[in-house]
Write an enzyme that holds these catalytic residues in place. Structure first.
Site, PDB file in Angstrom:
ATOM      1  N   GLU A 244      -4.225 -39.040 -51.249  1.00 51.97           N
ATOM      2  CA  GLU A 244      -4.076 -40.456 -51.624  1.00 51.97           C
ATOM      3  C   GLU A 244      -2.879 -40.959 -50.855  1.00 51.97           C
ATOM      4  O   GLU A 244      -1.743 -40.631 -51.190  1.00 51.97           O
ATOM      5  CB  GLU A 244      -3.830 -40.597 -53.123  1.00 51.97           C
ATOM      6  CG  GLU A 244      -4.939 -40.053 -53.991  1.00 51.97           C
ATOM      7  CD  GLU A 244      -6.222 -40.818 -53.826  1.00 51.97           C
ATOM      8  OE1 GLU A 244      -6.195 -42.034 -53.569  1.00 51.97           O
ATOM      9  OE2 GLU A 244      -7.290 -40.194 -53.926  1.00 51.97           O
TER      10      GLU A 244
ATOM     11  N   CYS B   1       1.469 -48.095 -54.015  1.00 51.61           N
ATOM     12  CA  CYS B   1       0.515 -47.981 -52.903  1.00 51.61           C
ATOM     13  C   CYS B   1      -0.501 -49.120 -52.916  1.00 51.61           C
ATOM     14  O   CYS B   1      -1.091 -49.424 -51.895  1.00 51.61           O
ATOM     15  CB  CYS B   1      -0.181 -46.634 -52.951  1.00 51.61           C
ATOM     16  SG  CYS B   1      -0.987 -46.349 -54.522  1.00 51.61           S
TER      17      CYS B   1
HETATM   18  P1  NAD Z   1       5.984 -38.597 -48.821  1.00 56.60           P
HETATM   19  O1  NAD Z   1       4.761 -38.484 -48.020  1.00 56.60           O
HETATM   20  O2  NAD Z   1       7.277 -38.577 -48.150  1.00 56.60           O
HETATM   21  O3  NAD Z   1       6.045 -37.412 -49.888  1.00 56.60           O
HETATM   22  C1  NAD Z   1       5.013 -37.184 -50.822  1.00 56.60           C
HETATM   23  C2  NAD Z   1       5.049 -35.727 -51.228  1.00 56.60           C
HETATM   24  O4  NAD Z   1       4.609 -34.942 -50.121  1.00 56.60           O
HETATM   25  C3  NAD Z   1       6.449 -35.223 -51.568  1.00 56.60           C
HETATM   26  O5  NAD Z   1       6.391 -34.338 -52.648  1.00 56.60           O
HETATM   27  C4  NAD Z   1       6.860 -34.516 -50.299  1.00 56.60           C
HETATM   28  O6  NAD Z   1       7.840 -33.530 -50.495  1.00 56.60           O
HETATM   29  C5  NAD Z   1       5.541 -33.917 -49.853  1.00 56.60           C
HETATM   30  N1  NAD Z   1       5.484 -33.586 -48.433  1.00 56.60           N
HETATM   31  C6  NAD Z   1       6.053 -34.249 -47.405  1.00 56.60           C
HETATM   32  N2  NAD Z   1       5.783 -33.610 -46.248  1.00 56.60           N
HETATM   33  C7  NAD Z   1       5.027 -32.528 -46.548  1.00 56.60           C
HETATM   34  C8  NAD Z   1       4.433 -31.491 -45.781  1.00 56.60           C
HETATM   35  N3  NAD Z   1       4.563 -31.425 -44.471  1.00 56.60           N
HETATM   36  N4  NAD Z   1       3.712 -30.542 -46.425  1.00 56.60           N
HETATM   37  C9  NAD Z   1       3.558 -30.589 -47.763  1.00 56.60           C
HETATM   38  N5  NAD Z   1       4.117 -31.537 -48.541  1.00 56.60           N
HETATM   39  C10 NAD Z   1       4.829 -32.513 -47.947  1.00 56.60           C
HETATM   40  O7  NAD Z   1       5.735 -39.897 -49.701  1.00 56.60           O
HETATM   41  P2  NAD Z   1       6.740 -40.621 -50.680  1.00 56.60           P
HETATM   42  O8  NAD Z   1       7.749 -41.283 -49.817  1.00 56.60           O
HETATM   43  O9  NAD Z   1       7.183 -39.714 -51.771  1.00 56.60           O
HETATM   44  O10 NAD Z   1       5.783 -41.712 -51.376  1.00 56.60           O
HETATM   45  C11 NAD Z   1       5.526 -42.935 -50.798  1.00 56.60           C
HETATM   46  C12 NAD Z   1       4.184 -42.954 -50.101  1.00 56.60           C
HETATM   47  O11 NAD Z   1       3.174 -42.558 -50.996  1.00 56.60           O
HETATM   48  C13 NAD Z   1       3.766 -44.319 -49.640  1.00 56.60           C
HETATM   49  O12 NAD Z   1       3.247 -44.250 -48.337  1.00 56.60           O
HETATM   50  C14 NAD Z   1       2.699 -44.748 -50.602  1.00 56.60           C
HETATM   51  O13 NAD Z   1       1.790 -45.699 -50.136  1.00 56.60           O
HETATM   52  C15 NAD Z   1       2.068 -43.453 -50.918  1.00 56.60           C
HETATM   53  N6  NAD Z   1       1.408 -43.485 -52.233  1.00 56.60           N
HETATM   54  C16 NAD Z   1       0.042 -43.498 -52.251  1.00 56.60           C
HETATM   55  C17 NAD Z   1      -0.621 -43.563 -53.460  1.00 56.60           C
HETATM   56  C18 NAD Z   1      -2.118 -43.558 -53.517  1.00 56.60           C
HETATM   57  O14 NAD Z   1      -2.647 -43.366 -54.579  1.00 56.60           O
HETATM   58  N7  NAD Z   1      -2.803 -43.718 -52.410  1.00 56.60           N
HETATM   59  C19 NAD Z   1       0.095 -43.608 -54.657  1.00 56.60           C
HETATM   60  C20 NAD Z   1       1.481 -43.587 -54.599  1.00 56.60           C
HETATM   61  C21 NAD Z   1       2.122 -43.521 -53.349  1.00 56.60           C
END
Ligand code: NAD
Length: 498
Positions: free
Chosen positions: A256, A290
Protein backbone atom coordinates in the site's frame (compact mmCIF):
# COMPACT_ATOMS: atom_id res chain seq x y z
CA UNK A 1 8.53 30.81 38.84
CA UNK A 2 7.87 27.30 37.66
CA UNK A 3 10.31 25.22 35.70
CA UNK A 4 9.41 22.68 33.10
CA UNK A 5 10.14 19.20 34.36
CA UNK A 6 11.07 16.88 31.54
CA UNK A 7 10.30 13.28 32.36
CA UNK A 8 13.02 10.77 31.48
CA UNK A 9 12.46 8.89 28.22
CA UNK A 10 10.81 5.52 28.77
CA UNK A 11 12.53 2.37 27.59
CA UNK A 12 10.52 -0.01 25.46
CA UNK A 13 11.64 -3.44 24.23
CA UNK A 14 11.05 -5.80 21.34
CA UNK A 15 8.80 -8.83 21.65
CA UNK A 16 10.23 -12.11 20.36
CA UNK A 17 8.91 -15.58 21.17
CA UNK A 18 6.74 -14.28 23.98
CA UNK A 19 9.55 -12.36 25.72
CA UNK A 20 10.26 -8.64 25.91
CA UNK A 21 13.92 -8.38 24.89
CA UNK A 22 16.61 -5.82 24.18
CA UNK A 23 17.88 -7.63 21.11
CA UNK A 24 21.38 -8.39 20.01
CA UNK A 25 22.69 -4.85 19.85
CA UNK A 26 23.06 -2.21 22.54
CA UNK A 27 22.00 0.48 20.08
CA UNK A 28 18.67 2.21 20.51
CA UNK A 29 16.35 4.40 18.47
CA UNK A 30 15.20 7.65 20.07
CA UNK A 31 11.54 8.44 19.64
CA UNK A 32 10.72 12.15 19.64
CA UNK A 33 7.52 14.02 20.39
CA UNK A 34 6.93 16.21 17.30
CA UNK A 35 5.20 18.87 19.44
CA UNK A 36 8.00 19.38 21.98
CA UNK A 37 10.87 18.00 19.89
CA UNK A 38 12.06 16.13 23.00
CA UNK A 39 12.90 12.45 23.23
CA UNK A 40 10.08 10.55 24.92
CA UNK A 41 11.24 6.95 24.59
CA UNK A 42 13.85 4.62 23.24
CA UNK A 43 13.35 1.31 21.52
CA UNK A 44 16.03 -1.22 20.58
CA UNK A 45 17.64 -0.83 17.20
CA UNK A 46 17.06 -4.39 16.08
CA UNK A 47 19.45 -6.26 13.82
CA UNK A 48 19.20 -8.92 11.14
CA UNK A 49 19.85 -11.47 13.86
CA UNK A 50 16.82 -10.23 15.83
CA UNK A 51 14.67 -10.36 12.71
CA UNK A 52 15.75 -13.95 12.09
CA UNK A 53 14.95 -14.92 15.69
CA UNK A 54 11.51 -13.37 15.37
CA UNK A 55 10.87 -15.24 12.11
CA UNK A 56 11.96 -18.51 13.73
CA UNK A 57 9.67 -17.95 16.64
CA UNK A 58 6.78 -17.05 14.34
CA UNK A 59 7.34 -20.12 12.15
CA UNK A 60 7.27 -22.46 15.16
CA UNK A 61 4.21 -20.89 16.75
CA UNK A 62 2.25 -20.75 13.52
CA UNK A 63 1.92 -24.54 13.34
CA UNK A 64 -0.20 -24.67 16.48
CA UNK A 65 -2.01 -21.41 15.75
CA UNK A 66 -3.37 -22.72 12.46
CA UNK A 67 -4.67 -25.81 14.26
CA UNK A 68 -7.07 -23.71 16.31
CA UNK A 69 -10.57 -23.39 14.87
CA UNK A 70 -10.95 -19.90 13.38
CA UNK A 71 -13.65 -19.19 15.97
CA UNK A 72 -11.06 -19.57 18.73
CA UNK A 73 -8.64 -17.30 16.93
CA UNK A 74 -11.49 -14.82 16.57
CA UNK A 75 -12.13 -14.87 20.31
CA UNK A 76 -8.56 -13.64 20.97
CA UNK A 77 -9.09 -10.91 18.43
CA UNK A 78 -12.39 -9.80 19.95
CA UNK A 79 -10.66 -9.65 23.31
CA UNK A 80 -8.04 -7.41 21.77
CA UNK A 81 -10.71 -5.18 20.25
CA UNK A 82 -12.42 -4.90 23.63
CA UNK A 83 -9.15 -4.00 25.37
CA UNK A 84 -8.31 -1.41 22.71
CA UNK A 85 -11.69 0.25 23.21
CA UNK A 86 -11.32 0.16 26.98
CA UNK A 87 -7.90 1.83 26.73
CA UNK A 88 -8.85 4.22 23.98
CA UNK A 89 -7.85 7.36 25.82
CA UNK A 90 -4.45 6.07 26.91
CA UNK A 91 -3.65 4.68 23.44
CA UNK A 92 -4.78 7.88 21.75
CA UNK A 93 -2.41 9.88 23.97
CA UNK A 94 0.53 7.62 23.12
CA UNK A 95 -0.34 8.04 19.44
CA UNK A 96 -0.58 11.83 19.56
CA UNK A 97 2.57 12.09 21.61
CA UNK A 98 4.67 10.14 19.13
CA UNK A 99 2.98 11.25 15.91
CA UNK A 100 1.49 14.71 16.45
CA UNK A 101 -2.09 14.34 15.18
CA UNK A 102 -4.80 16.07 17.26
CA UNK A 103 -6.20 13.89 20.03
CA UNK A 104 -9.66 13.65 18.44
CA UNK A 105 -8.06 12.13 15.34
CA UNK A 106 -6.04 9.70 17.46
CA UNK A 107 -9.23 8.57 19.19
CA UNK A 108 -10.80 7.90 15.79
CA UNK A 109 -7.73 5.96 14.72
CA UNK A 110 -7.69 3.84 17.87
CA UNK A 111 -11.40 3.04 17.41
CA UNK A 112 -10.56 2.09 13.83
CA UNK A 113 -7.89 -0.29 15.12
CA UNK A 114 -10.45 -2.06 17.32
CA UNK A 115 -12.83 -2.24 14.35
CA UNK A 116 -10.22 -4.05 12.26
CA UNK A 117 -10.08 -6.88 14.81
CA UNK A 118 -13.88 -7.02 15.01
CA UNK A 119 -14.38 -6.95 11.26
CA UNK A 120 -11.86 -9.69 10.49
CA UNK A 121 -13.01 -11.80 13.46
CA UNK A 122 -16.42 -11.93 11.72
CA UNK A 123 -14.81 -13.99 8.94
CA UNK A 124 -14.15 -16.88 11.33
CA UNK A 125 -16.95 -18.92 9.75
CA UNK A 126 -16.46 -17.52 6.28
CA UNK A 127 -12.99 -18.47 5.13
CA UNK A 128 -14.67 -20.40 2.37
CA UNK A 129 -13.11 -22.54 -0.28
CA UNK A 130 -14.88 -24.10 -3.25
CA UNK A 131 -16.26 -27.52 -4.03
CA UNK A 132 -16.33 -28.04 -7.77
CA UNK A 133 -17.61 -30.73 -10.09
CA UNK A 134 -14.89 -32.88 -11.57
CA UNK A 135 -14.47 -33.68 -15.27
CA UNK A 136 -14.63 -37.36 -14.25
CA UNK A 137 -17.30 -39.49 -12.60
CA UNK A 138 -17.17 -39.90 -8.84
CA UNK A 139 -14.47 -37.41 -8.28
CA UNK A 140 -14.57 -34.06 -6.53
CA UNK A 141 -12.38 -31.01 -6.83
CA UNK A 142 -11.91 -28.83 -3.75
CA UNK A 143 -10.10 -25.55 -3.42
CA UNK A 144 -8.95 -24.81 0.13
CA UNK A 145 -7.73 -21.55 1.58
CA UNK A 146 -4.83 -22.37 3.88
CA UNK A 147 -2.68 -20.06 5.98
CA UNK A 148 0.45 -18.82 4.23
CA UNK A 149 2.66 -19.18 7.32
CA UNK A 150 4.65 -16.20 8.55
CA UNK A 151 3.59 -12.66 7.66
CA UNK A 152 6.04 -9.74 7.84
CA UNK A 153 3.97 -6.64 8.62
CA UNK A 154 5.88 -3.43 7.89
CA UNK A 155 4.10 -0.25 8.88
CA UNK A 156 4.46 3.53 8.34
CA UNK A 157 4.35 6.43 10.79
CA UNK A 158 1.23 8.23 9.64
CA UNK A 159 -1.28 5.76 11.16
CA UNK A 160 0.93 3.96 13.66
CA UNK A 161 -1.92 2.14 15.38
CA UNK A 162 -4.42 1.42 12.60
CA UNK A 163 -1.82 0.14 10.14
CA UNK A 164 -0.63 -2.48 12.65
CA UNK A 165 -4.23 -3.57 13.24
CA UNK A 166 -4.97 -3.62 9.50
CA UNK A 167 -2.23 -6.21 8.99
CA UNK A 168 -2.43 -8.18 12.24
CA UNK A 169 -6.17 -8.84 12.09
CA UNK A 170 -6.45 -10.54 8.66
CA UNK A 171 -3.19 -12.42 9.29
CA UNK A 172 -4.39 -13.83 12.61
CA UNK A 173 -7.86 -14.89 11.56
CA UNK A 174 -6.47 -16.83 8.60
CA UNK A 175 -4.06 -18.77 10.85
CA UNK A 176 -0.82 -16.95 10.11
CA UNK A 177 1.75 -15.75 12.62
CA UNK A 178 3.24 -12.28 12.36
CA UNK A 179 6.43 -10.27 12.79
CA UNK A 180 5.56 -6.57 13.06
CA UNK A 181 8.14 -3.95 12.12
CA UNK A 182 6.88 -0.43 12.80
CA UNK A 183 8.31 2.84 11.53
CA UNK A 184 11.19 4.09 13.66
CA UNK A 185 9.43 7.47 13.97
CA UNK A 186 6.43 5.93 15.73
CA UNK A 187 7.07 2.50 17.24
CA UNK A 188 5.20 3.13 20.52
CA UNK A 189 1.67 2.50 19.25
CA UNK A 190 2.89 -0.83 17.84
CA UNK A 191 4.46 -1.68 21.22
CA UNK A 192 1.09 -0.96 22.88
CA UNK A 193 -0.76 -3.11 20.36
CA UNK A 194 1.59 -6.04 20.93
CA UNK A 195 1.24 -5.66 24.71
CA UNK A 196 -2.51 -5.97 24.18
CA UNK A 197 -2.03 -9.08 22.04
CA UNK A 198 0.05 -10.58 24.86
CA UNK A 199 -2.51 -9.68 27.53
CA UNK A 200 -5.32 -11.05 25.39
CA UNK A 201 -3.53 -14.40 25.65
CA UNK A 202 -2.40 -14.86 22.07
CA UNK A 203 0.07 -17.79 22.33
CA UNK A 204 3.73 -16.89 22.45
CA UNK A 205 5.48 -16.55 19.13
CA UNK A 206 2.29 -15.88 17.15
CA UNK A 207 2.83 -12.11 17.32
CA UNK A 208 6.37 -10.71 17.40
CA UNK A 209 7.68 -7.17 17.27
CA UNK A 210 11.08 -6.09 16.00
CA UNK A 211 12.02 -2.42 15.94
CA UNK A 212 14.77 -1.12 13.70
CA UNK A 213 15.71 0.27 10.32
CA UNK A 214 13.88 -0.67 7.18
CA UNK A 215 17.18 -1.21 5.40
CA UNK A 216 18.27 -3.82 7.96
CA UNK A 217 15.40 -5.36 9.94
CA UNK A 218 12.83 -4.67 7.20
CA UNK A 219 15.12 -5.97 4.50
CA UNK A 220 15.81 -9.20 6.41
CA UNK A 221 12.10 -9.78 7.00
CA UNK A 222 11.33 -9.28 3.31
CA UNK A 223 14.14 -11.39 1.89
CA UNK A 224 14.19 -14.28 4.36
CA UNK A 225 12.76 -17.58 3.13
CA UNK A 226 10.85 -18.05 6.38
CA UNK A 227 8.54 -15.19 5.35
CA UNK A 228 5.52 -16.23 3.31
CA UNK A 229 3.88 -12.85 2.84
CA UNK A 230 5.17 -9.31 3.14
CA UNK A 231 2.51 -6.71 3.76
CA UNK A 232 3.88 -3.20 3.80
CA UNK A 233 2.36 0.26 3.90
CA UNK A 234 4.68 3.09 3.09
CA UNK A 235 6.33 5.02 0.32
CA UNK A 236 6.56 3.89 -3.28
CA UNK A 237 10.34 4.14 -3.04
CA UNK A 238 10.53 1.68 -0.13
CA UNK A 239 7.93 -0.51 -1.87
CA UNK A 240 10.26 -0.89 -4.84
CA UNK A 241 13.16 -1.93 -2.61
CA UNK A 242 10.93 -4.40 -0.82
CA UNK A 243 9.94 -5.99 -4.13
CA UNK A 244 13.61 -6.49 -4.86
CA UNK A 245 14.42 -8.11 -1.51
CA UNK A 246 11.26 -10.21 -1.56
CA UNK A 247 12.28 -11.58 -4.95
CA UNK A 248 14.92 -13.54 -3.01
CA UNK A 249 12.21 -15.76 -1.58
CA UNK A 250 9.56 -15.14 -4.27
CA UNK A 251 7.18 -14.31 -1.46
CA UNK A 252 3.73 -12.91 -1.78
CA UNK A 253 3.41 -9.15 -1.49
CA UNK A 254 0.80 -6.62 -0.49
CA UNK A 255 2.03 -3.05 -0.96
CA UNK A 256 0.00 0.00 0.00
CA UNK A 257 2.07 2.88 -1.26
CA UNK A 258 2.00 6.59 -1.97
CA UNK A 259 -0.86 8.65 -3.35
CA UNK A 260 -1.57 11.93 -5.11
CA UNK A 261 -5.33 12.22 -4.83
CA UNK A 262 -7.05 14.62 -7.25
CA UNK A 263 -9.94 16.62 -5.75
CA UNK A 264 -12.34 17.68 -8.53
CA UNK A 265 -15.02 20.26 -7.87
CA UNK A 266 -17.54 20.72 -10.68
CA UNK A 267 -19.78 23.79 -11.07
CA UNK A 268 -22.98 22.03 -9.96
CA UNK A 269 -21.53 20.72 -6.67
CA UNK A 270 -22.93 21.61 -3.26
CA UNK A 271 -20.21 24.22 -2.67
CA UNK A 272 -20.56 24.52 1.07
CA UNK A 273 -20.20 20.77 1.51
CA UNK A 274 -17.40 20.47 -1.04
CA UNK A 275 -15.46 23.16 0.86
CA UNK A 276 -15.76 21.34 4.18
CA UNK A 277 -14.66 18.13 2.50
CA UNK A 278 -11.73 19.88 0.79
CA UNK A 279 -10.48 21.20 4.13
CA UNK A 280 -10.71 17.81 5.86
CA UNK A 281 -9.25 15.91 2.90
CA UNK A 282 -6.14 18.10 2.82
CA UNK A 283 -5.45 18.99 6.45
CA UNK A 284 -6.54 15.82 8.26
CA UNK A 285 -3.42 14.38 9.97
CA UNK A 286 -1.59 17.54 8.87
CA UNK A 287 -1.80 16.34 5.28
CA UNK A 288 0.09 13.13 6.03
CA UNK A 289 -2.50 10.68 4.78
CA UNK A 290 -2.09 8.48 1.73
CA UNK A 291 -5.60 9.43 0.60
CA UNK A 292 -5.10 13.19 1.25
CA UNK A 293 -6.33 15.61 -1.39
CA UNK A 294 -3.06 16.58 -3.03
CA UNK A 295 -4.19 18.64 -6.04
CA UNK A 296 -7.44 20.49 -6.52
CA UNK A 297 -9.00 20.72 -9.98
CA UNK A 298 -11.61 23.47 -9.85
CA UNK A 299 -14.15 24.26 -12.53
CA UNK A 300 -13.04 27.63 -13.92
CA UNK A 301 -16.53 29.10 -13.55
CA UNK A 302 -16.58 28.57 -9.76
CA UNK A 303 -12.89 28.61 -8.99
CA UNK A 304 -12.63 32.21 -7.72
CA UNK A 305 -15.53 31.82 -5.30
CA UNK A 306 -14.43 28.37 -4.11
CA UNK A 307 -10.79 29.29 -3.62
CA UNK A 308 -11.50 32.48 -1.66
CA UNK A 309 -13.62 30.48 0.76
CA UNK A 310 -11.14 27.59 0.90
CA UNK A 311 -8.32 29.98 1.81
CA UNK A 312 -10.49 31.58 4.51
CA UNK A 313 -11.32 28.19 5.99
CA UNK A 314 -7.69 27.01 5.81
CA UNK A 315 -6.58 30.17 7.61
CA UNK A 316 -9.15 29.63 10.33
CA UNK A 317 -7.74 26.23 11.33
CA UNK A 318 -6.39 26.37 14.86
CA UNK A 319 -2.75 25.35 15.00
CA UNK A 320 -1.66 24.18 18.43
CA UNK A 321 -0.73 21.47 20.88
CA UNK A 322 -2.42 18.33 19.55
CA UNK A 323 -3.18 17.21 23.10
CA UNK A 324 -5.23 20.37 23.71
CA UNK A 325 -8.94 20.51 23.02
CA UNK A 326 -9.70 22.80 20.10
CA UNK A 327 -6.54 22.12 18.11
CA UNK A 328 -7.30 21.39 14.46
CA UNK A 329 -3.78 21.07 13.15
CA UNK A 330 -0.82 19.58 14.99
CA UNK A 331 2.82 19.40 13.94
CA UNK A 332 4.20 17.22 11.19
CA UNK A 333 5.77 13.97 12.33
CA UNK A 334 9.41 15.00 11.96
CA UNK A 335 11.73 17.80 11.02
CA UNK A 336 12.64 15.81 7.92
CA UNK A 337 9.05 15.55 6.70
CA UNK A 338 8.52 19.28 7.29
CA UNK A 339 11.63 20.11 5.29
CA UNK A 340 10.44 17.91 2.42
CA UNK A 341 7.14 19.83 2.32
CA UNK A 342 8.98 23.15 2.54
CA UNK A 343 11.06 22.22 -0.49
CA UNK A 344 7.82 21.81 -2.43
CA UNK A 345 6.65 25.24 -1.30
CA UNK A 346 9.92 26.71 -2.59
CA UNK A 347 9.04 25.46 -6.07
CA UNK A 348 6.09 27.88 -6.19
CA UNK A 349 6.73 31.01 -8.20
CA UNK A 350 7.76 29.33 -11.43
CA UNK A 351 5.39 29.46 -14.43
CA UNK A 352 2.94 31.79 -12.74
CA UNK A 353 2.25 29.76 -9.62
CA UNK A 354 1.97 31.63 -6.36
CA UNK A 355 1.67 30.85 -2.66
CA UNK A 356 -1.63 32.48 -1.72
CA UNK A 357 -1.68 31.20 1.86
CA UNK A 358 0.90 29.98 4.37
CA UNK A 359 4.13 28.35 3.37
CA UNK A 360 5.90 29.20 6.63
CA UNK A 361 6.49 27.80 10.08
CA UNK A 362 3.85 29.41 12.32
CA UNK A 363 5.41 32.04 14.59
CA UNK A 364 2.81 31.24 17.27
CA UNK A 365 4.52 27.90 17.98
CA UNK A 366 7.91 28.18 19.64
CA UNK A 367 8.65 24.47 19.34
CA UNK A 368 7.42 21.62 17.21
CA UNK A 369 7.58 20.67 13.54
CA UNK A 370 4.64 22.81 12.44
CA UNK A 371 3.87 24.12 8.99
CA UNK A 372 1.07 26.53 8.12
CA UNK A 373 -1.78 25.42 5.87
CA UNK A 374 -0.47 26.31 2.44
CA UNK A 375 -2.32 26.97 -0.81
CA UNK A 376 -0.51 27.41 -4.12
CA UNK A 377 -2.53 28.75 -7.05
CA UNK A 378 -1.81 28.77 -10.77
CA UNK A 379 0.12 25.51 -10.81
CA UNK A 380 0.84 23.70 -14.10
CA UNK A 381 -0.01 20.04 -14.57
CA UNK A 382 3.60 19.02 -15.24
CA UNK A 383 4.94 20.71 -12.10
CA UNK A 384 6.42 18.46 -9.38
CA UNK A 385 3.79 20.06 -7.13
CA UNK A 386 1.21 18.12 -9.15
CA UNK A 387 3.24 15.06 -10.06
CA UNK A 388 5.01 14.21 -6.78
CA UNK A 389 3.48 13.20 -3.47
CA UNK A 390 3.39 16.13 -0.99
CA UNK A 391 2.95 14.57 2.43
CA UNK A 392 2.06 17.76 4.30
CA UNK A 393 -0.49 20.60 4.53
CA UNK A 394 0.29 22.02 1.09
CA UNK A 395 -2.19 22.01 -1.79
CA UNK A 396 -1.66 23.07 -5.41
CA UNK A 397 -4.68 24.43 -7.28
CA UNK A 398 -5.45 24.07 -10.99
CA UNK A 399 -8.44 25.05 -13.10
CA UNK A 400 -10.34 23.06 -15.68
CA UNK A 401 -12.84 23.86 -18.42
CA UNK A 402 -14.56 20.52 -18.81
CA UNK A 403 -15.23 17.48 -16.66
CA UNK A 404 -13.41 15.29 -19.20
CA UNK A 405 -10.37 17.50 -18.91
CA UNK A 406 -10.46 17.11 -15.13
CA UNK A 407 -10.54 13.32 -15.51
CA UNK A 408 -7.63 13.35 -17.97
CA UNK A 409 -5.56 15.53 -15.67
CA UNK A 410 -6.44 13.39 -12.66
CA UNK A 411 -5.29 10.27 -14.50
CA UNK A 412 -2.06 11.90 -15.61
CA UNK A 413 -0.14 10.61 -12.58
CA UNK A 414 2.17 7.81 -11.54
CA UNK A 415 -0.06 7.36 -8.51
CA UNK A 416 -3.54 5.89 -8.42
CA UNK A 417 -4.79 5.47 -4.86
CA UNK A 418 -7.67 7.79 -3.88
CA UNK A 419 -9.62 10.41 -5.84
CA UNK A 420 -12.48 12.79 -5.05
CA UNK A 421 -15.29 14.16 -7.19
CA UNK A 422 -17.91 16.73 -6.24
CA UNK A 423 -20.83 17.01 -8.68
CA UNK A 424 -24.59 16.46 -8.71
CA UNK A 425 -24.66 15.31 -12.32
CA UNK A 426 -25.28 11.56 -12.59
CA UNK A 427 -23.49 11.36 -15.92
CA UNK A 428 -20.39 12.86 -14.36
CA UNK A 429 -20.63 10.47 -11.43
CA UNK A 430 -20.78 7.45 -13.72
CA UNK A 431 -17.93 8.82 -15.81
CA UNK A 432 -15.84 9.30 -12.68
CA UNK A 433 -16.59 5.77 -11.50
CA UNK A 434 -15.54 4.21 -14.77
CA UNK A 435 -12.90 6.54 -16.12
CA UNK A 436 -10.91 7.74 -13.12
CA UNK A 437 -8.15 5.15 -12.91
CA UNK A 438 -7.73 5.15 -9.16
CA UNK A 439 -8.31 2.44 -6.57
CA UNK A 440 -10.83 4.58 -4.71
CA UNK A 441 -13.19 7.32 -5.84
CA UNK A 442 -15.07 9.28 -3.19
CA UNK A 443 -18.13 10.92 -4.74
CA UNK A 444 -19.46 13.90 -2.77
CA UNK A 445 -17.75 12.60 0.35
CA UNK A 446 -14.40 12.07 2.00
CA UNK A 447 -12.54 9.23 3.70
CA UNK A 448 -11.32 7.45 5.63
CA UNK A 449 -11.95 4.27 3.74
CA UNK A 450 -14.22 1.64 5.25
CA UNK A 451 -13.30 -1.88 6.28
CA UNK A 452 -15.55 -3.60 3.75
CA UNK A 453 -14.00 -1.59 0.90
CA UNK A 454 -10.88 -2.82 -0.89
CA UNK A 455 -8.12 -0.31 -0.23
CA UNK A 456 -6.04 -0.68 -3.33
CA UNK A 457 -3.86 1.32 -5.68
CA UNK A 458 -3.49 1.54 -9.43
CA UNK A 459 -0.06 2.08 -11.01
CA UNK A 460 2.67 2.96 -8.50
CA UNK A 461 0.30 3.20 -5.55
CA UNK A 462 0.57 -0.47 -4.76
CA UNK A 463 -0.08 -4.10 -5.22
CA UNK A 464 -2.94 -6.20 -3.87
CA UNK A 465 -5.49 -4.79 -1.45
CA UNK A 466 -6.14 -4.31 2.24
CA UNK A 467 -9.52 -4.51 3.93
CA UNK A 468 -12.56 -6.29 2.48
CA UNK A 469 -12.85 -9.96 1.64
CA UNK A 470 -10.50 -9.39 -1.29
CA UNK A 471 -7.79 -8.18 1.07
CA UNK A 472 -8.43 -11.09 3.42
CA UNK A 473 -7.95 -13.63 0.65
CA UNK A 474 -4.42 -12.39 0.05
CA UNK A 475 -3.50 -13.75 3.48
CA UNK A 476 -4.39 -17.25 2.36
CA UNK A 477 -2.68 -19.79 0.16
CA UNK A 478 -4.89 -21.56 -2.36
CA UNK A 479 -4.61 -25.30 -2.58
CA UNK A 480 -6.58 -27.58 -4.89
CA UNK A 481 -7.36 -31.18 -3.95
CA UNK A 482 -8.59 -33.79 -6.45
CA UNK A 483 -10.44 -36.58 -4.68
CA UNK A 484 -11.50 -39.90 -6.17
CA UNK A 485 -14.37 -41.56 -4.28
CA UNK A 486 -15.36 -44.22 -6.79
CA UNK A 487 -15.39 -47.95 -5.87
CA UNK A 488 -12.99 -48.61 -8.68
CA UNK A 489 -10.40 -45.86 -8.53
CA UNK A 490 -8.40 -45.04 -11.60
CA UNK A 491 -9.19 -43.75 -15.02
CA UNK A 492 -8.66 -45.62 -18.30
CA UNK A 493 -6.21 -43.06 -19.68
CA UNK A 494 -4.11 -43.14 -16.56
CA UNK A 495 -2.94 -46.70 -16.95
CA UNK A 496 -3.09 -47.64 -20.60
CA UNK A 497 -0.09 -50.00 -20.36
CA UNK A 498 -1.58 -53.46 -20.62
P1 NAD B 1 8.51 4.58 4.37
O1 NAD B 1 8.37 3.93 3.07
O2 NAD B 1 9.68 5.40 4.64
O3 NAD B 1 8.48 3.48 5.53
C1 NAD B 1 7.42 2.57 5.68
C2 NAD B 1 7.94 1.34 6.40
O4 NAD B 1 8.80 0.63 5.50
C3 NAD B 1 8.79 1.66 7.62
O5 NAD B 1 8.54 0.74 8.64
C4 NAD B 1 10.20 1.52 7.09
O6 NAD B 1 11.15 1.24 8.09
C5 NAD B 1 10.04 0.37 6.12
N1 NAD B 1 11.08 0.29 5.10
C6 NAD B 1 11.71 1.32 4.49
N2 NAD B 1 12.62 0.83 3.62
C7 NAD B 1 12.56 -0.52 3.68
C8 NAD B 1 13.24 -1.57 3.02
N3 NAD B 1 14.18 -1.34 2.12
N4 NAD B 1 12.91 -2.85 3.32
C9 NAD B 1 11.96 -3.11 4.23
N5 NAD B 1 11.29 -2.16 4.91
C10 NAD B 1 11.57 -0.87 4.63
O7 NAD B 1 7.13 5.36 4.55
P2 NAD B 1 6.71 6.35 5.70
O8 NAD B 1 7.49 7.59 5.48
O9 NAD B 1 6.75 5.69 7.03
O10 NAD B 1 5.16 6.59 5.37
C11 NAD B 1 4.74 7.53 4.46
C12 NAD B 1 4.40 6.91 3.12
O11 NAD B 1 3.46 5.87 3.30
C13 NAD B 1 3.74 7.85 2.16
O12 NAD B 1 4.30 7.72 0.89
C14 NAD B 1 2.30 7.45 2.14
O13 NAD B 1 1.58 7.79 1.00
C15 NAD B 1 2.41 5.99 2.35
N6 NAD B 1 1.18 5.44 2.94
C16 NAD B 1 0.38 4.68 2.13
C17 NAD B 1 -0.80 4.17 2.64
C18 NAD B 1 -1.69 3.32 1.79
O14 NAD B 1 -2.57 2.69 2.33
N7 NAD B 1 -1.47 3.24 0.50
C19 NAD B 1 -1.17 4.41 3.96
C20 NAD B 1 -0.33 5.18 4.75
C21 NAD B 1 0.87 5.69 4.20
Amino acid sequence: MGTTVMSAPRTELMYIDGEWVRGSSEETIRVANPTTESVIATVPKGTREDAKKALDSAAKAQKKWEELPPLERASFMLKMAHMIRERKEELARVLTTEQGKPLFESRLEVEGSASHFEYFAEFARRIEGDVLPSDNPRQTVMILKLPIGVVAAITPWNFPSAMVARKLAPALITGNSVVVKPSSNTPLSAVEMVKIAEEAGIPKGVVNLVTGDGSEVGDELCGNKATGLVTMTGSTEAGRKIMQSASNQLGKLILELGGKAPFIVWRDADMEWALKCAVWARYWNCGQTCISSERMYLDRSVKGRFLTKFVEMSKALRIGDPLSKGTDLGPMVSMRERETSERFVELAGGEGSKVILGGRRPTSMKKGWYLEPTVIDGVQQDSPLVQKEIFGPVVPVLEVDSFDQAIDMANDSDYGLASYVFTKDNGNVMKAMHKIRFGETYVNQVGPEQLQGAHTGFRMSGLGAEGSRYGLELYTQLKTCYIDWSDRPGLPYLFPYN
